[in-house]
Design a protein around this motif. Sequence first.
Motif, PDB file in Angstrom:
ATOM      1  N   GLN A  96      33.116 -38.481 -31.103  1.00 48.03           N
ATOM      2  CA  GLN A  96      32.458 -39.775 -30.962  1.00 48.03           C
ATOM      3  C   GLN A  96      33.266 -40.796 -30.178  1.00 48.03           C
ATOM      4  O   GLN A  96      32.703 -41.647 -29.486  1.00 48.03           O
ATOM      5  CB  GLN A  96      32.114 -40.331 -32.346  1.00 48.03           C
ATOM      6  N   ALA A  97      34.586 -40.706 -30.253  1.00 43.30           N
ATOM      7  CA  ALA A  97      35.415 -41.651 -29.506  1.00 43.30           C
ATOM      8  C   ALA A  97      35.261 -41.479 -28.002  1.00 43.30           C
ATOM      9  O   ALA A  97      35.538 -42.403 -27.243  1.00 43.30           O
ATOM     10  CB  ALA A  97      36.881 -41.484 -29.905  1.00 43.30           C
ATOM     11  N   TYR A  98      34.806 -40.294 -27.571  1.00 43.34           N
ATOM     12  CA  TYR A  98      34.670 -40.012 -26.145  1.00 43.34           C
ATOM     13  C   TYR A  98      33.213 -39.957 -25.690  1.00 43.34           C
ATOM     14  O   TYR A  98      32.912 -40.269 -24.540  1.00 43.34           O
ATOM     15  CB  TYR A  98      35.361 -38.689 -25.806  1.00 43.34           C
ATOM     16  N   THR A  99      32.318 -39.557 -26.565  1.00 41.30           N
ATOM     17  CA  THR A  99      30.910 -39.469 -26.173  1.00 41.30           C
ATOM     18  C   THR A  99      30.175 -40.786 -26.368  1.00 41.30           C
ATOM     19  O   THR A  99      29.060 -40.943 -25.883  1.00 41.30           O
ATOM     20  CB  THR A  99      30.187 -38.387 -26.982  1.00 41.30           C
ATOM     21  N   ARG A 100      30.754 -41.727 -27.102  1.00 39.59           N
ATOM     22  CA  ARG A 100      30.125 -43.004 -27.438  1.00 39.59           C
ATOM     23  C   ARG A 100      28.812 -42.791 -28.204  1.00 39.59           C
ATOM     24  O   ARG A 100      27.924 -43.630 -28.159  1.00 39.59           O
ATOM     25  CB  ARG A 100      29.849 -43.834 -26.175  1.00 39.59           C
ATOM     26  N   GLN A 101      28.706 -41.655 -28.865  1.00 41.51           N
ATOM     27  CA  GLN A 101      27.476 -41.324 -29.572  1.00 41.51           C
ATOM     28  C   GLN A 101      27.456 -42.035 -30.913  1.00 41.51           C
ATOM     29  O   GLN A 101      28.398 -41.940 -31.697  1.00 41.51           O
ATOM     30  CB  GLN A 101      27.376 -39.814 -29.794  1.00 41.51           C
ATOM     31  N   GLU A 102      26.379 -42.754 -31.176  1.00 44.39           N
ATOM     32  CA  GLU A 102      26.167 -43.390 -32.469  1.00 44.39           C
ATOM     33  C   GLU A 102      25.107 -42.595 -33.220  1.00 44.39           C
ATOM     34  O   GLU A 102      24.046 -42.289 -32.667  1.00 44.39           O
ATOM     35  CB  GLU A 102      25.711 -44.839 -32.298  1.00 44.39           C
ATOM     36  N   ARG A 103      25.396 -42.294 -34.483  1.00 49.31           N
ATOM     37  CA  ARG A 103      24.454 -41.493 -35.254  1.00 49.31           C
ATOM     38  C   ARG A 103      24.242 -42.121 -36.627  1.00 49.31           C
ATOM     39  O   ARG A 103      25.200 -42.509 -37.301  1.00 49.31           O
ATOM     40  CB  ARG A 103      24.959 -40.058 -35.420  1.00 49.31           C
ATOM     41  N   TYR A 104      22.975 -42.197 -37.006  1.00 52.21           N
ATOM     42  CA  TYR A 104      22.596 -42.689 -38.330  1.00 52.21           C
ATOM     43  C   TYR A 104      22.014 -41.536 -39.146  1.00 52.21           C
ATOM     44  O   TYR A 104      21.393 -40.624 -38.608  1.00 52.21           O
ATOM     45  CB  TYR A 104      21.563 -43.811 -38.231  1.00 52.21           C
ATOM     46  N   LEU A 105      22.216 -41.633 -40.444  1.00 55.25           N
ATOM     47  CA  LEU A 105      21.669 -40.653 -41.374  1.00 55.25           C
ATOM     48  C   LEU A 105      20.563 -41.300 -42.185  1.00 55.25           C
ATOM     49  O   LEU A 105      20.722 -42.417 -42.692  1.00 55.25           O
ATOM     50  CB  LEU A 105      22.769 -40.133 -42.309  1.00 55.25           C
ATOM     51  N   ALA A 106      19.420 -40.606 -42.302  1.00 50.12           N
ATOM     52  CA  ALA A 106      18.311 -41.110 -43.102  1.00 50.12           C
ATOM     53  C   ALA A 106      17.642 -39.933 -43.805  1.00 50.12           C
ATOM     54  O   ALA A 106      16.994 -39.106 -43.155  1.00 50.12           O
ATOM     55  CB  ALA A 106      17.305 -41.851 -42.226  1.00 50.12           C
ATOM     56  N   ARG A 107      17.814 -39.851 -45.124  1.00 51.90           N
ATOM     57  CA  ARG A 107      17.184 -38.799 -45.915  1.00 51.90           C
ATOM     58  C   ARG A 107      15.915 -39.346 -46.576  1.00 51.90           C
ATOM     59  O   ARG A 107      15.811 -40.551 -46.813  1.00 51.90           O
ATOM     60  CB  ARG A 107      18.141 -38.274 -46.980  1.00 51.90           C
ATOM     61  N   PRO A 108      14.964 -38.472 -46.881  1.00 50.77           N
ATOM     62  CA  PRO A 108      13.746 -38.963 -47.541  1.00 50.77           C
ATOM     63  C   PRO A 108      14.048 -39.445 -48.943  1.00 50.77           C
ATOM     64  O   PRO A 108      15.009 -39.009 -49.580  1.00 50.77           O
ATOM     65  CB  PRO A 108      12.836 -37.721 -47.547  1.00 50.77           C
ATOM     66  N   PRO A 109      13.247 -40.364 -49.455  1.00 50.54           N
ATOM     67  CA  PRO A 109      13.450 -40.791 -50.855  1.00 50.54           C
ATOM     68  C   PRO A 109      13.185 -39.650 -51.817  1.00 50.54           C
ATOM     69  O   PRO A 109      12.466 -38.694 -51.501  1.00 50.54           O
ATOM     70  CB  PRO A 109      12.417 -41.922 -51.013  1.00 50.54           C
ATOM     71  N   MET A 110      13.777 -39.733 -52.962  1.00 47.23           N
ATOM     72  CA  MET A 110      13.565 -38.710 -53.984  1.00 47.23           C
ATOM     73  C   MET A 110      12.206 -38.947 -54.655  1.00 47.23           C
ATOM     74  O   MET A 110      11.873 -40.080 -55.016  1.00 47.23           O
ATOM     75  CB  MET A 110      14.676 -38.775 -55.031  1.00 47.23           C
ATOM     76  N   VAL A 111      11.416 -37.873 -54.785  1.00 46.80           N
ATOM     77  CA  VAL A 111      10.103 -38.002 -55.424  1.00 46.80           C
ATOM     78  C   VAL A 111      10.207 -37.557 -56.871  1.00 46.80           C
ATOM     79  O   VAL A 111      10.860 -36.565 -57.191  1.00 46.80           O
ATOM     80  CB  VAL A 111       9.034 -37.176 -54.669  1.00 46.80           C
ATOM     81  N   LEU A 112       9.576 -38.302 -57.748  1.00 45.59           N
ATOM     82  CA  LEU A 112       9.593 -37.976 -59.173  1.00 45.59           C
ATOM     83  C   LEU A 112       8.407 -37.075 -59.469  1.00 45.59           C
ATOM     84  O   LEU A 112       7.436 -37.451 -60.130  1.00 45.59           O
ATOM     85  CB  LEU A 112       9.542 -39.261 -60.003  1.00 45.59           C
ATOM     86  N   ASN A 113       8.490 -35.863 -58.946  1.00 49.93           N
ATOM     87  CA  ASN A 113       7.412 -34.884 -59.077  1.00 49.93           C
ATOM     88  C   ASN A 113       8.049 -33.535 -59.343  1.00 49.93           C
ATOM     89  O   ASN A 113       8.930 -33.104 -58.587  1.00 49.93           O
ATOM     90  CB  ASN A 113       6.597 -34.852 -57.773  1.00 49.93           C
ATOM     91  N   PRO A 114       7.670 -32.843 -60.409  1.00 49.99           N
ATOM     92  CA  PRO A 114       8.321 -31.559 -60.735  1.00 49.99           C
ATOM     93  C   PRO A 114       8.262 -30.544 -59.605  1.00 49.99           C
ATOM     94  O   PRO A 114       9.169 -29.724 -59.461  1.00 49.99           O
ATOM     95  CB  PRO A 114       7.532 -31.078 -61.968  1.00 49.99           C
ATOM     96  N   SER A 115       7.218 -30.561 -58.798  1.00 56.28           N
ATOM     97  CA  SER A 115       7.093 -29.584 -57.724  1.00 56.28           C
ATOM     98  C   SER A 115       7.980 -29.913 -56.533  1.00 56.28           C
ATOM     99  O   SER A 115       8.246 -29.053 -55.695  1.00 56.28           O
ATOM    100  CB  SER A 115       5.632 -29.504 -57.262  1.00 56.28           C
TER     101      SER A 115
END
Length: 940
Positions: free
Chosen positions: A645-664
């Motif tokens: 990243q120090a050389y590619t200048r690449q910025e990356r964000y992480l975004a996971r889906p929310p947890m669902v309160l569903n047994p399946s």
Amino acid sequence: MCAAKPCPLPALWLRVRVLRVLWALLAVLLGPWRLWAVIYDFHECTWHVVLNKFQRVGENLESDQFVHQEPVDTVRGVFNMLVDSPIDRRERYLGFPYYLKINYSCHGQHSEDLVRSGHLMGLKPLVLVTFQAPVNFYRWKIEQLQIQMEAAPFRSKEPCMATEVCVMSWYTPMPIKNGSVVMRVDVSSNGLGPIIPSKRFHVNINGFLKMGADNRIQFTVGDELFDIKPRYFVNVSSRPLWYNVDQSPVLILGGIPNEKALLMTSTNFREFSLVELSIDSCWVGSFYCPQADFSATIYDAISTESTLFIRQNQLIYYYTGTYATLYDSSHSSGKWVRVLASECIKKLCPVYFSSNGSDHVIALTTGKHEGYLHFGTITDGLVSFELLPRNQTACKRMFVDRCSIIWAIFIPGQNILMMLVETQYDDSDQKYHQLASYDLITEEMTILYTVPLFIPDARGLEFLMILGTESYTNTPMIPKGLSFNLYNNLLFIWGNFLLQSYNAENFIYLADFPKESSIKYMVNSFRGDVAIVTETEEIWYLLEGTYHLYRIFPSHGWDIHVSLQVMKQSSLYASKETMVTLFYEENKLYQLVYLTHGKQDQLVKRLVPMEKLLMYEQHKQIHTVRDGNLCPFEVMRLGNLPNPQAYTRQERYLARPPMVLNPSGFHSENSLAVYQGLVYYLLRLHSKYHKPYADPVHDPTWRWWKNKKQDEDYYFYLASNWLSAGGVHIDMGSYEKIYDLKSHFGLPERIFLDKGGEYHFSIFLTARGYSFEMGTDIGSAFKVQSKVSVGVVLADPSCTESLIKQKVLVKRNSVLFLITLRDKSLCYDQGISGHHLMKTSMMVKVVGASGFCFQDTHLGPRLQVSELGVLGPVVGEKGLCQVSTGLIPVLVLESHECVCSSTLSHWFSSFTHSPCPPFLIHISESKSCVSFQILFCKEK
């Protein structure tokens, strides 16, 4: 019966037990070999990605085109329900118009069954969306931005008899970012379930579509034709695909005989449409514009970031798309615009790279303005043309009576037009061809080179330096065009010959290309590979920096490949086929081919497996070359790679889906809407508090959760007891900026080098056979010298330099090369950070390895050269050194599954005395098993 002592087992049963033990032992010992089969079956499974509108989630067999560009207010009601979540309910959360629908298929198996089983085994697709920086860096920031998401499982809305799931897919939001109309989507596995290789998709905005009155998508440039007739393609000559590299969201291709129609695609021909253009096709020929025949055919077609250009006969038209994310919609075209209406245009020439925040195109004239050209500039969708050279024709500036510009290229950064000019004096019938340059700033015109009249006699050599003292054949040289690689300054003049030069003054004749053939067009990957198409539809291949050309089609290797594909009953090959065009995508060569299957004719995109074809060709040499010295090394690996990243200048964000309160574990429309809103707000925070080179303390996501972190345990308690409102739980740690990406055993595609900065890495080579010899230094004793050597080629040695240190490891029969790329702080023509960056490159080569060494991966063999494209030094904060990579090719065996340590050791030791032993380069060990990566050199 036996009561006092154990019953003796029958002899037959003993033999069965022994055999079973032996088979079990053999299965353990051959476990890694089964991995070979698994690894080489990777390509049998592949990811599929389609766009779905917000309202179409869960519908089967539905896909949409990327036309809507504005965020939609469809998630506000869902967010109002989240009364006990860590979000700020005072903020306005929006969604995106589309989702990405993801599934996969394997050869010979039902896709729906596979997706279900993959889900039950824990498979989750990981999606990495990369936004391409815009052309106009004055209006938009230049960013190297990525967002990494995890796909959420969702059941189909179709009726189903099962209680849990029948048909399902995975979904992620498809984010949109202002200033970007070109997006790359990389889909990979989370490592659970079936092994599916990563795959890249081009998901671009199509600004040439509109919503019709019947709520159906329509083209603005014309009418879509659904009947693709054989006469459009069968026995029709192939044509080049011209576009602005990495910036054009839509590609177009003409050349359909007697039809004013184009092939259009926004997915690099994974999907495409045939469109009949709404142009008038008027005939405006006159005495100053000679035109022998009239045809409706679109001869030249070029696409830029915002605008399409076509030539029909001598007329030029352009159409500017509707791109709300780039510029004001008032700049968009309502219809095709005829430009240079009083001119006779004989050819359009592409400009592959933008310059100074604008795209360009070149129109060559004939008739009354012979000796001039029109230089087009496209900025924010606004098109203008300038007549060049200024004040005088090229003929007068070159002091000739008559001349004609055959081809022209523009070199961004230097503001130079390079022209191939045919000249003639009135007192002579002899025509000469000269290479001339025109400086747009100083308005000076210089003759750089005069092409020889006849093809040189190479006398069996691969190449010949043109010095003027060589002998010539009786075959005239017929130049037809120019090709230039901006990264390594390599210039080609091509026709029924091929000349190459790094300084446009000293040329080398490549004798492998037969003088009986004639080049129709060249296709450059701009990463070291060049494909050549002749008038007879032959395909040749050249690795830049070398002098040997390989004929790929027709060839012995091609025949072997096609035979194997026919045996596999591949749908991508037919007994009768016509090549439509040839183009590079991600450094891989692809064909667009029309296949004739009787009543089931089709137009398909297929890979040209260059490495396989070269390997098949080398099988012809295996009986004559027995010493195995074609590849000078056995093992190669890269080491000491810095974090990218120090050389590619690449910025990356992480975004996971929310947890669902569903047994399946399946998501609902509400939970997917929450995912949409969270990704939207993440990008909004990025644009509002953008500090690309800041440390984690300045992470823009910190503002999101700063007043909620103290309540994190409370939110977790609610989710643990299934009490979270809306049925979802938002984990604050799932939305963050990533600062610690690691290198994955390879050089990055591009690196940014600060002024005076350095980039270090090392190459480890295990030599083949007797690798060392004893040499002497004056006044010293004997010294060990290696026969394996590495060469470095710099495109701009005046701006960058390379240092190589060699360490000979005699006991390991290996050589370690420590390589440093350094900016010399001598080039000061650039602007502020990110503006007017110098593009240059560095190529690292093992002497004698070109064309003979292959990297054989689970995705097939790869022939590589390490070429670092450098977008070089800049006055101000940061500079850029872009490195287009791949390094010395070898064969790779990689295990993504655990194997017993003892099994691996036993199998690995069995190769100790092999002429080409493996080299273990990476191993990760847990309690009882290891995963590993092993390198080989391909035997010849």
